[in-house]
Motif scaffolding. Structure first.
Motif, mmCIF file in Angstrom:
data_model
loop_
_atom_site.group_PDB
_atom_site.id
_atom_site.type_symbol
_atom_site.label_atom_id
_atom_site.label_comp_id
_atom_site.label_asym_id
_atom_site.label_seq_id
_atom_site.Cartn_x
_atom_site.Cartn_y
_atom_site.Cartn_z
ATOM 1 N N GLU A 52 -6.278 -1.780 0.900
ATOM 2 C CA GLU A 52 -5.603 -2.978 1.280
ATOM 3 C C GLU A 52 -4.798 -3.305 -0.150
ATOM 4 O O GLU A 52 -3.644 -4.038 -0.135
ATOM 5 N N TYR A 65 -5.428 -10.543 -3.995
ATOM 6 C CA TYR A 65 -4.198 -10.893 -3.199
ATOM 7 C C TYR A 65 -4.019 -12.454 -3.773
ATOM 8 O O TYR A 65 -2.520 -12.952 -4.256
ATOM 9 N N GLU A 108 -4.616 -0.512 6.705
ATOM 10 C CA GLU A 108 -4.272 -1.066 5.479
ATOM 11 C C GLU A 108 -2.744 -1.148 5.388
ATOM 12 O O GLU A 108 -2.494 -2.101 4.551
ATOM 13 N N TYR A 109 -2.011 -0.329 5.951
ATOM 14 C CA TYR A 109 -0.581 -0.253 5.695
ATOM 15 C C TYR A 109 0.054 -1.416 6.057
ATOM 16 O O TYR A 109 1.005 -2.064 5.778
ATOM 17 N N ALA A 132 -1.181 -4.587 4.140
ATOM 18 C CA ALA A 132 -0.575 -4.382 2.870
ATOM 19 C C ALA A 132 1.064 -4.721 3.020
ATOM 20 O O ALA A 132 1.776 -5.192 1.995
ATOM 21 N N GLU A 167 -2.321 -0.202 -1.443
ATOM 22 C CA GLU A 167 -1.057 -0.291 -0.557
ATOM 23 C C GLU A 167 -0.214 -1.154 -0.698
ATOM 24 O O GLU A 167 0.916 -1.296 -0.440
ATOM 25 N N LEU A 168 -0.810 -2.349 -1.202
ATOM 26 C CA LEU A 168 0.066 -3.616 -1.566
ATOM 27 C C LEU A 168 0.858 -3.117 -2.985
ATOM 28 O O LEU A 168 1.764 -3.511 -2.849
#
Length: 567
Positions: free
Chosen positions: A386, A538, A496-497, A500, A389-390
């Motif tokens: 997560e 985040y 996760e994609y 993200a 991929e961010l």
């Protein structure tokens, strides 16, 4: 040129074979830890050994994927998977026990080590001796997917193409050429349908047994624990599926109607989704792999000189393999080299716009690798997907203002940005489909291939089925899932994609409002590696860890507004 750091525990240039590794593991296992400083040194030495092994495995994997037809490279990868990993697994478990049972473990700084120790405790809870041979077998079986798909090619107009190269024809303005290419690609994939079905059935059974051995009802529940999903639940993911269906699918349905009108078609067919509706030829951002790398360096340099320099370092050290060719594994990846502190970028470029976005995506991962290279322990660099991929998906968006390196014509640059923003929204339903499909697969482990096909078609249809008419092409529709390598190789690594992607839109929104602050927050978040929770990372990036319907609606509307500005 990059130089590896000098080692203090593992002999420099040691050949990676079990006879050399066993004494190092035994030394760590038997070493007395009589003080807090002893424990910290023990952690550093263990980290150095793990980094050495990770980099050795990385190169075996990289070389094998660059040439899946080379039996020696395949054997080298399999040697590690069968002769080294199974012997390491129980010793790693013993080292984890030694750590948590140490008299000094509670003296480790809570803020610095909390995430790491949480992961160690989770690994101990999941470890089962009887799963070691199963996980070895899974590793070997998974690799077969690359061999099967890497050998795929088609002949169009008497010339042979890889499937990645042939997909460029799907952007051709001549509809008959698009149809011909799509049917060629589809028929080629269907040739190996049965073989891939048999392979997946075996993988499914092996994975289910791993879950049962670890006292889980199914592999889905096991993987949520194994992937360290501490920050969200299965129900949260179901809510994401529903929110995407509710908020994004109607927007894409509108865009599909606009596409149909622009192309003057009664119905959209599967070969009508990639062609540019402007009536202009497909975007051509570069002509070969060398140009792709060079232009990416210039693009990153404009964004921030540090970022451009990272890609230049990679180029100088031959850490790219970007062009598509027969025998090369499908897809793309950024593989961190744990000792070197740099990554390797692998992809299958064929001169398309999507190759540009793949490069800046993997470039975001690459920057992340460099930014975490000096973290004290190797495990501090093991970011959850997560977060990883961010890094990559944000780079796809914040780099857009500098895509003039690829498109000197302002009109072409505008088209590229439009294409990218539409793709951002298209990503979310496909992520939901692939993820929901995997939930069904492992919640129903005894299913047949036929039942799996029915489930796939039902789930895909719930999210619009690409908004095209699949009549006369039911076999192709039923087989679409086989092209997603994650389902075969890295199960449950896909939601996760979606998470993200939402984060990346928020990062880009911040960047648009204040470029300097937005970029700095992004970089500071990446520097943390995995020393903080996902929510804290985040927050450092200046965004929310949120995938509720309201948040998805807010971010989608921002994308739609930005798209309208480009009209």
């Amino acid at each position: 040129m990059i130089k590896k750091k000098e080692k203090t525990f593992v002999p420099n240039n040691m050949e990676i074979k079990w006879e050399n590794l066993e004494p190092l593991f035994k030394e760590l296992q038997n070493r007395p830890i009589d003080s807090f400083s002893d424990l910290e040194q023990w952690l550093r030495d263990r980290s150095e050994l793990e980094a050495t092994l990770e980099e050795d495995f990385a190169w075996r994997y990289i070389k094998m994927t660059c040439d899946t037809s080379n039996e020696e490279l395949v054997k080298s990868f399999q040697y590690f998977a069968t002769e080294i990993e199974p012997k390491i697994a129980p010793l790693q478990n013993e080292l984890n026990k030694k750590l948590v049972e140490s008299a000094f473990v509670n003296d480790l700084n809570h803020d610095k080590y909390f995430i790491y120790l949480r992961g160690v405790k989770k690994a101990l809870a999941l470890f089962r001796e009887e799963n070691i041979p199963l996980q070895t077998e899974i590793q070997i079986e998974q690799q077969k997917y690359q061999g099967i798909t890497g050998a795929m090619s088609v002949t169009i107009d008497e010339q042979e193409y890889t499937l990645e190269q042939a997909s460029n024809f799907l952007k051709d303005l001549d509809r008959s050429k698009r149809e011909k290419a799509w049917k060629s690609i589809t028929l080629r994939r269907l040739q190996d349908k049965e073989e891939l079905d048999v392979l997946f059935n075996k993988l499914k059974s092996l994975r289910h047994q791993v879950a049962l051995n670890a006292d889980f009802k199914n592999f889905r529940d096991y993987m949520f624990e194994a992937l360290g999903r501490f920050d969200y639940s299965v129900q949260d993911v179901y809510n994401f599926h529903h929110a995407v269906q509710q908020e994004i699918v109607p927007l894409l349905a509108e865009q599909a109607e606009d596409r149909k009108k622009a192309l003057n078609l009664d119905v959209l067919k599967p070969w009508d989704t990639e062609v540019d509706t402007s009536g202009k030829p497909a975007l051509k951002p570069f002509s070969n792999g060398e140009e792709l790398i060079n232009k990416s360096i210039l693009c990153f340099d404009k964004l921030n000189p540090y970022l451009g320099e990272r890609l230049s370092i990679m180029k100088e050290n031959n850490l790219f393999d970007v062009e598509s060719r027969k025998g090369k594994a499908p897809g793309g990846y950024n593989y961190p080299l744990a000792e070197t502190g740099a990554p390797f970028i692998f992809m299958n470029s064929a001169g398309s716009f999507r190759d540009l976005t793949t490069m800046v995506h993997e470039g975001g991962h690459a920057v992340h690798t460099f930014l975490t290279a000096d973290l004290e322990l190797n495990d501090f660099k093991h970011c959850p997907s997560e977060v990883a991929e961010l890094a990559s998906m944000s780079m796809e968006l914040i780099s857009m203002d500098y895509w003039d390196e690829f498109f000197s014509d302002p009109a072409e640059l505008k088209r590229a940005k439009q294409y990218q923003l539409k793709d951002v929204l298209k990503t979310l339903p496909w992520v939901a489909v692939v993820d929901k499909f995997q939930h069904w697969i492992y919640e129903n482990p005894e299913h047949s291939s036929e039942e799996r096909t029915i489930a796939w078609k039902r789930i895909f249809t719930e999210f619009g089925a690409n908004f095209v008419d699949w009549s006369d092409h039911e076999d192709a529709l039923a087989n679409l899932w086989q092209k997603q390598l994650h389902i075969f190789e890295v199960p449950f690594y896909y939601i996760e994609y979606g998470i993200a992607q939402l984060g990346a839109i928020a990062v880009w929104k911040n960047y648009k409002e204040n470029p300097e602050k937005g970029l700095q927050n992004y970089i500071e978040a990446l520097k943390l590696g995995y020393t903080k929770s996902i929510k804290e990372i985040y927050k450092t990036a200046g965004i929310e860890f949120d995938f509720s319907a309201a948040y998805i609606r807010e971010l989608a509307q921002f994308v739609i507004t930005e798209l309208k500005k480009l009209n």
